[in-house]
Design a protein around this motif. Structure first.
Motif, PDB file in Angstrom:
ATOM      1  N   GLU A   1       0.837  -1.218   0.000  1.00  0.00           N
ATOM      2  CA  GLU A   1       0.000   0.000   0.000  1.00  0.00           C
ATOM      3  C   GLU A   1       0.862   1.255   0.000  1.00  0.00           C
ATOM      4  N   VAL A   2       1.940   1.247   0.798  1.00  0.00           N
ATOM      5  CA  VAL A   2       2.830   2.415   0.837  1.00  0.00           C
ATOM      6  C   VAL A   2       3.560   2.567  -0.485  1.00  0.00           C
TER       7      VAL A   2
ATOM      8  N   GLN B   1       2.615   1.680  -3.419  1.00  0.00           N
ATOM      9  CA  GLN B   1       1.719   2.173  -4.472  1.00  0.00           C
ATOM     10  C   GLN B   1       1.611   3.695  -4.466  1.00  0.00           C
ATOM     11  N   LEU B   2       1.794   4.292  -3.306  1.00  0.00           N
ATOM     12  CA  LEU B   2       1.708   5.757  -3.190  1.00  0.00           C
ATOM     13  C   LEU B   2       3.050   6.440  -3.466  1.00  0.00           C
ATOM     14  N   GLU B   3       4.125   5.615  -3.529  1.00  0.00           N
ATOM     15  CA  GLU B   3       5.465   6.185  -3.707  1.00  0.00           C
ATOM     16  C   GLU B   3       5.819   6.245  -5.184  1.00  0.00           C
ATOM     17  N   GLU B   4       6.463   7.376  -5.600  1.00  0.00           N
ATOM     18  CA  GLU B   4       6.854   7.547  -7.013  1.00  0.00           C
ATOM     19  C   GLU B   4       8.360   7.439  -7.183  1.00  0.00           C
TER      20      GLU B   4
ATOM     21  N   TYR C   1      11.276  -0.480  -0.371  1.00  0.00           N
ATOM     22  CA  TYR C   1      10.093  -1.240   0.050  1.00  0.00           C
ATOM     23  C   TYR C   1      10.136  -2.675  -0.468  1.00  0.00           C
TER      24      TYR C   1
END
Length: 492
Positions: free
Chosen positions: A296-297, A299-302, A310
């Protein structure tokens, strides 16, 4: 399937004592069967002896009763003969002959018994002697069975001598008959004949008395022997019953103790099952929860670098879960599989285990020293692999990162009747207060590095081989595990 093997722990503990227990119980059952057999045999002998004694005494009674008929008939015959001597009365002579038939019948039976003659002839003789029909079988059996026994042999001798005296009386009677027939007998001769008849009658009375006394002595002896035999067998039966009672009491006490021990083992097994279910569910779900959070984290990281970080964390979580699953599989195999004794090549086993763990390290990072004083041993390869795998894995897992190299020492040698395996490392060591708990299920010194099953499984595997495991450790210097396994010799 995995969880049910927790209960096998109590069964495994019992299996070690199973053979001895079965042998012990087998001996107990054999003793019980022997006691029951002795009781039955003693009762059978007691019944047989008492039945035989009753038959003996019944036969003696019949002989004594027959002697009374013999004695009475002899006296009546003598009285009638005396009457005939003085009166020449034919009725007296006929009465004499009739009474004489009684002792003659007994005499015929005696002669045929000695010669082993026909049973019916013998019975006819005793019937003629006025013996009761119901007593005939006992009379014949007693004679045949005891004719060589002293008391009965004496009685038969007295009987034979009485028959000889009776023969002399018969000869005298024939002389009287002949004299009366020729009217050639004087008063003086009659008095002499009377004296002779009285003398023979007295001798017969003496022999009849001695016959009865011999039988009486025998019956008293038999009574004494019967009392001794009865006391002997009663004591034997009482002793067997007492022994049986104490054995059964002991067996009940032992059974109660075994039940209590089994209940204690079941309580321990249930506690371990509860702990296993709780810890296993937690350790299985923890990496999955961690993965879900990292995904989940991520997926939010670019940022690619953050995403890689991760991914590394995800990898570590998967490695931990894989190790935990591997530990559960080892635990299951150790519990489920029977011991398979075989020749194990030590070098091959060590190389296979090391290959699983040091491939990720360079030669400079890990230094392994092997001191193999034996080439092979006769043992269970699965348990040995589990032992080496867990101890080597722990040595690498708990390595001291501040030291330049990870050093691992593997030693195999024989001592007296045991094989000794030593695995030593230069890792971070174990605090002294934790040494007593490291073999407990799910006990870990670092939750990030282990599942808490490795050393527990190792100890179980060692115990399955009837061995022992000990540990010495110094914080900051390293740890030494020593495994002692009994030496098993097997012909090649």
């Amino acid at each position: 399937m995995i969880f049910k093997y927790i209960c096998d722990k109590s069964l495994k503990k019992e299996k070690k004592n199973m053979t001895k227990s079965q042998i012990f119980r087998g001996n107990e059952y054999s003793k019980i069967l022997v006691l029951i057999f002795l009781i039955i045999l003693s009762c059978t002998f007691l019944i047989y002896i008492n039945h035989s004694t009753i038959r003996i005494l019944s036969g003696i009674r019949a002989y004594v009763n027959g002697e009374s008929h013999y004695s009475k008939a002899q006296k009546d015959a003598a009285r009638n003969l005396i009457t005939y001597l003085y009166t020449e009365n034919e009725a007296a002579w006929d009465a004499y002959l009739e009474e004489l038939r009684v002792p003659k019948g007994d005499s015929i039976a005696r002669v045929h018994l000695i010669k082993g003659g026909d049973v019916e002839v013998i019975k006819d003789g005793f019937r003629q002697g006025r013996n009761d029909e119901k007593d005939l079988d006992d009379i014949i059996w007693l004679f045949k069975s005891f004719k060589n026994i002293s008391f009965f042999a004496n009685a038969v001798n007295e009987w034979e001598e009485a028959d000889n005296i009776l023969t002399r009386m018969q000869q005298l009677a024939n002389q009287i008959r002949k004299a009366h027939s020729s009217n050639d007998i004087a008063l003086q001769n009659q008095d002499e004949i009377l004296a002779e008849i009285n003398e023979l009658s007295t001798l017969l009375t003496l022999k009849e008395k001695q016959f009865s006394e011999a039988l009486g002595e025998g019956s008293r002896s038999i009574k004494g022997y019967l009392l001794c035999v009865n006391i002997l067998f009663i004591f034997l039966i009482f002793g067997c019953i007492t022994s049986y009672y104490f054995m059964m009491t002991k067996k009940l006490i032992q059974s109660k103790k075994e039940t209590e021990i089994n209940n204690e083992h079941l309580v321990v097994a249930n506690n371990e099952l509860d702990k296993f279910v709780y810890s296993a569910s937690h350790d299985l779900r923890s990496p999955i929860t961690s993965l879900k959070g990292l995904i989940e984290v991520a997926q939010l990281e670019e940022s690619p670098s953050e995403i890689k970080k991760y991914l590394r964390l995800m990898y570590k979580s998967l490695v931990k879960q894989d190790q935990f699953i591997s530990d559960i599989i080892d635990y299951s195999r150790n519990k489920r599989k029977d011991i398979l004794w075989e020749r194990v090549e030590i070098s091959e086993l060590i190389e296979d285990v090391l290959l699983q763990h040091i491939s990720q390290y360079s030669k400079e990072e890990v230094v392994i020293e092997k001191d193999l004083c034996i080439d092979s041993l006769y043992s269970d390869s699965l348990r040995l692999r589990i032992i080496l795998n867990n101890l080597i894995s722990n040595a690498l897992k708990y390595a001291d990162t501040e030291k330049e190299q990870i050093k691992l020492f593997l030693r195999f040698y024989a001592s007296d009747e045991d094989y000794i395996i030593e695995i030593e490392d230069n890792g971070i060591g174990i605090r002294e207060e934790l040494l007593q708990r490291i073999f407990e299920m799910f006990f870990v010194t670092n939750t990030n590095l282990g599942s808490g099953l490795g050393l527990y499984i190792t100890k179980q595997a060692v115990e399955n081989l009837n061995g022992t495991i000990s540990v010495d450790s110094v914080v900051g210097q390293g740890t030494l595990f020593t495994i002692t396994i009994p030496m098993i010799l097997k012909d090649e």
